[in-house]
Design a protein around this motif. Structure first.
Motif, short mmCIF file in Angstrom:
data_model
loop_
_atom_site.label_atom_id
_atom_site.label_comp_id
_atom_site.label_asym_id
_atom_site.label_seq_id
_atom_site.Cartn_x
_atom_site.Cartn_y
_atom_site.Cartn_z
N GLY A 1 40.62 55.75 54.89
CA GLY A 1 39.46 56.47 54.37
C GLY A 1 39.60 56.95 52.94
O GLY A 1 38.69 57.59 52.40
N ALA A 2 40.70 56.67 52.31
CA ALA A 2 40.92 57.03 50.90
C ALA A 2 41.90 56.04 50.31
O ALA A 2 42.67 55.39 51.02
N ASP B 1 42.55 48.07 48.90
CA ASP B 1 41.35 47.95 49.73
C ASP B 1 41.70 48.09 51.21
O ASP B 1 40.99 48.76 51.98
N ALA B 2 42.80 47.46 51.62
CA ALA B 2 43.22 47.53 53.02
C ALA B 2 43.62 48.97 53.38
O ALA B 2 43.31 49.45 54.48
N PHE B 3 44.28 49.65 52.45
CA PHE B 3 44.67 51.05 52.67
C PHE B 3 43.44 51.93 52.81
O PHE B 3 43.38 52.80 53.68
N LEU C 1 53.21 51.35 45.96
CA LEU C 1 52.41 51.07 47.15
C LEU C 1 53.29 50.99 48.40
O LEU C 1 52.90 51.45 49.48
N ASP C 2 54.49 50.43 48.24
CA ASP C 2 55.42 50.38 49.37
C ASP C 2 55.77 51.79 49.83
O ASP C 2 55.82 52.07 51.04
N ALA C 3 56.02 52.66 48.83
CA ALA C 3 56.39 54.04 49.18
C ALA C 3 55.23 54.77 49.84
O ALA C 3 55.41 55.50 50.82
N ILE C 4 54.02 54.57 49.32
CA ILE C 4 52.85 55.25 49.90
C ILE C 4 52.56 54.72 51.30
O ILE C 4 52.25 55.49 52.22
N ASP C 5 52.68 53.40 51.46
CA ASP C 5 52.48 52.82 52.80
C ASP C 5 53.51 53.37 53.77
O ASP C 5 53.20 53.66 54.94
N LEU D 1 38.44 51.34 39.32
CA LEU D 1 38.94 51.66 40.65
C LEU D 1 37.81 51.98 41.62
O LEU D 1 37.97 51.89 42.84
N ALA D 2 36.64 52.35 41.08
CA ALA D 2 35.50 52.66 41.93
C ALA D 2 34.77 51.41 42.41
O ALA D 2 33.80 51.50 43.17
N GLU D 3 35.23 50.25 42.00
CA GLU D 3 34.60 48.98 42.40
C GLU D 3 34.66 48.82 43.91
O GLU D 3 35.65 49.15 44.55
N ALA D 4 33.57 48.33 44.47
CA ALA D 4 33.51 48.14 45.93
C ALA D 4 34.59 47.16 46.38
O ALA D 4 34.88 46.18 45.69
N PRO D 5 35.20 47.39 47.53
CA PRO D 5 36.22 46.47 48.05
C PRO D 5 35.65 45.07 48.22
O PRO D 5 34.47 44.89 48.53
#
Length: 629
Positions: A498-499, A491-493, A621-625, A460-464
């Protein structure tokens, strides 16, 4: 003799009893409940419907196939292949190039460093066809075979290469035996019709084959490109069956044009995909030769049925995320293809599914790693020293026969509806491959099939990735695509907020208790680009949950613990999470643990190893968005 047979039967029976004991213990049942053949519980089934046993013994022995160079060519089409060099190390050049001199320098450097066969992309956005002579300056085609990849410009490119050969011959290039010059014109109209790639018409391909057949050099006009089917999702037998059907349609066209069957067979070569399933790959290449030999036999030309095979490591198995793992995948694929008897092998660069430079390395570095993958296998592991080293293996021989039978069955189905083109038009080929793709996608989504670095052990720490990240091609159904789409959303999020998207873990009890399920949950969430916030051990009754939730700011939580801990504190923990402001509570574990629990004390969902992870992560992801809108 009878005593030896009796002893073997007794030993086998003892082994079965031992298997039953182990399986009974792991499944928490009595050994008598597993039946007379408990080892069958360990069998797996491939997408071709081939059953893979956990152990192969003399009971699975099949008749030994003939030696290499002898019909049906299972063990190789060439009995005299140079074991000092092994298979040909092929590399691709000219893609997206305009400077023929630069391409020439790259080719010569590659030849000096281990490449022994060339594939040159010309026409369209690649090297201009008029620059072929410059790009091949100093390249000895009697030592390094050449295959063109020219698509719709194949006719023009073929004229250019034939003119170059004539010029060299007239100038006295020192090649006494012109047959040692080996060139493939690479036309593939039938398989391109499936993949949608640009190519010449079948009539043009036949005309080129007629011209090639009359040359002194060894020129093959047609490539039967099985990778077109593989990249769409085909299984191994489906790739072989469809490729053989296309090959038969080429034979019909060539013989109708007046070529003899022996000459027509000599105008075809096969390009097949090699995957990181090494035994499947070994068996597929062996089976491919066997099936094509059967075609030649039916045509009355058995001795000309040795299929020329070019292996290309699978583009579908390549991942964008954690692309360094692709080096391991291509190593296994090259191993399988080489051991399986491929005449030449192309290893795709490990970053082929990424835009140029996205992996942080140069194009020359990627090409060098791809080349050296094969050189390590050939020059340090000496895999080319033995022809068909898998021969005699009960597993390899059985798998070869099974794949060949399944491929022949699919070929017959295609023939039954009128042949390759008719089957293509009616959907027989496309529908069959689409069904296999759907089954594989489901296995990957449910994580029954592991794609390392993607749906298991993601970083998960991989660069976007750059926003212009592209797939390896519109016609390639990459295995990792569904999970990587989730990572793209993450990545878009990240860019917008910023997180990364975050989910709160609520571990119950000490680390020794919850670690298994909290690790599972964190790994699952990371495969969708979601960060797991783990505050450490919590207790449902001391207020620690409320404090931890407040600090995290999360709105979704996953409860993690043992079944026993769930029984003691689960309902209270769910209620405490809701009271702390958590809007959705999930449980890492099966639903049966909360049987009979209703209302606010019941989780909203359950995360287990058997869920559709893509669907579950998409919903999260839908819920978080939605929370961030």
């Amino acid at each position: 003799m009878r005593r030896g047979v009796t002893d073997a039967a007794h030993a086998y029976s003892e082994w079965q009893q031992a298997v039953a004991g182990v399986l009974a213990k792991s499944r928490r049942v009595d050994a008598s409940e597993l039946g007379p053949e408990p080892q069958k519980l360990l069998e797996t089934t491939t997408y071709d419907g081939v059953t893979i046993s956990p152990l192969y013994t003399g009971r699975d022995e099949r008749p030994e196939p003939p030696l290499p160079g002898v019909f049906p060519f299972v063990r190789g089409a060439d009995a005299n292949r140079d074991v000092n060099s092994g298979w040909l190390v092929n590399a691709q050049f000219g893609q997206g190039a305009v400077d023929a001199s630069a391409v020439n320098r790259t080719i010569l450097d590659s030849l000096e460093n281990g490449v022994s066969a060339l594939q040159l992309s010309v026409g369209g956005e690649n090297l201009p066809t008029a620059s072929l002579a410059v790009a091949l300056e100093g390249v000895l085609l009697d030592l390094a075979p050449l295959t063109l990849d020219a698509g719709a410009d194949a006719e023009t490119a073929s004229e250019q290469i034939l003119a170059l050969l004539d010029t060299r011959a007239a100038a006295g290039d020192g090649v006494a035996d012109r047959a040692q010059v080996r060139v493939g014109l690479g036309v593939a109209p039938l398989t391109s019709a499936f993949s949608g790639a640009a190519d010449v018409e079948l009539a043009q391909a036949v005309a080129l084959a007629e011209t090639a057949a009359g040359r002194e050099e060894s020129i093959r006009a047609i490539t039967v490109d099985g990778t077109a089917f593989h990249n769409a999702g085909a299984s191994d037998a489906e790739e072989l069956g469809a490729a053989v059907a296309a090959g038969v349609e080429y034979l019909r066209a060539l013989t109708n044009a007046g070529l003899s069957i022996s000459v027509a067979l000599g105008q075809l070569e096969f390009r097949l995909a090699a995957t990181d399933d090494q035994f499947q790959t070994i068996a597929k290449f062996r089976a491919g030769r066997q099936v094509w030999a059967r075609v030649a036999q039916v045509c009355g030309a058995s001795e000309f049925g040795g299929a020329v095979q070019h292996a290309v490591t699978s583009a579908a198995m390549m991942a964008q995320r954690d692309p360094w793992v692709n080096m391991l995948r291509t190593t296994l694929a090259a191993f399988g293809a080489g051991v399986g008897g491929a005449d030449s092998v192309t290893v795709l660069p490990f970053d082929v599914a990424l835009p140029a430079g996205a992996a942080g390395v140069s194009k020359s570095f990627s090409a060098r790693i791809a080349r050296n993958t094969q050189l390590l296998l050939l020059e340090e592991s000496h895999l080319g020293r033995v022809l068909d080293p898998g021969a005699g293996s009960w597993y390899v021989e059985d798998l070869t026969e099974e794949i060949a039978a399944k491929a022949w069955e699919f070929f017959q189905q295609i023939e039954a509806v009128g042949g390759y083109s008719a089957a293509l038009g009616s959907g027989v080929i496309g529908d069959r491959i689409a069904a296999t793709k759907a089954a594989r996608d489901s296995d990957i989504a449910h994580r029954r099939t592991t794609v390392t670095g993607v749906n298991e052990f993601p970083n998960l720490a991989e660069a976007p990735l750059p926003t212009e990240a592209i797939e390896s091609g519109a016609t390639v159904a990459r295995y990792a695509a569904a999970f990587e789409a989730l990572r793209d959303r993450s990545d878009a999020f990240l860019a917008a907020n910023g997180a990364r998207p975050q989910v709160f873990l609520a571990p119950l009890g000490p680390v020794a208790e919850h670690n298994g399920r909290s690790t599972f949950a964190a790994n699952l969430l990371a495969s969708g680009g979601i960060e797991a916030l783990n505050p450490g051990p919590l207790d449902a009754g001391n207020g620690s949950i409320a404090a931890a939730v407040k600090e995290s700011g999360a709105r979704i939580a996953v409860l993690c613990g043992t079944d026993k801990r769930y029984a003691e504190q689960g309902a209270a923990a769910v209620a405490a999470l809701r009271e702390a402001g958590i809007e959705q509570v999930l449980l890492a574990g099966p639903e049966k643990i909360f049987a009979g629990v209703e209302g606010a004390e019941r989780p909203d969902g359950f995360l287990t190893a058997r869920i559709d992870a893509v669907a579950a992560l998409t919903a999260l992801l839908d819920a978080i968005d939605g929370d961030n809108e």
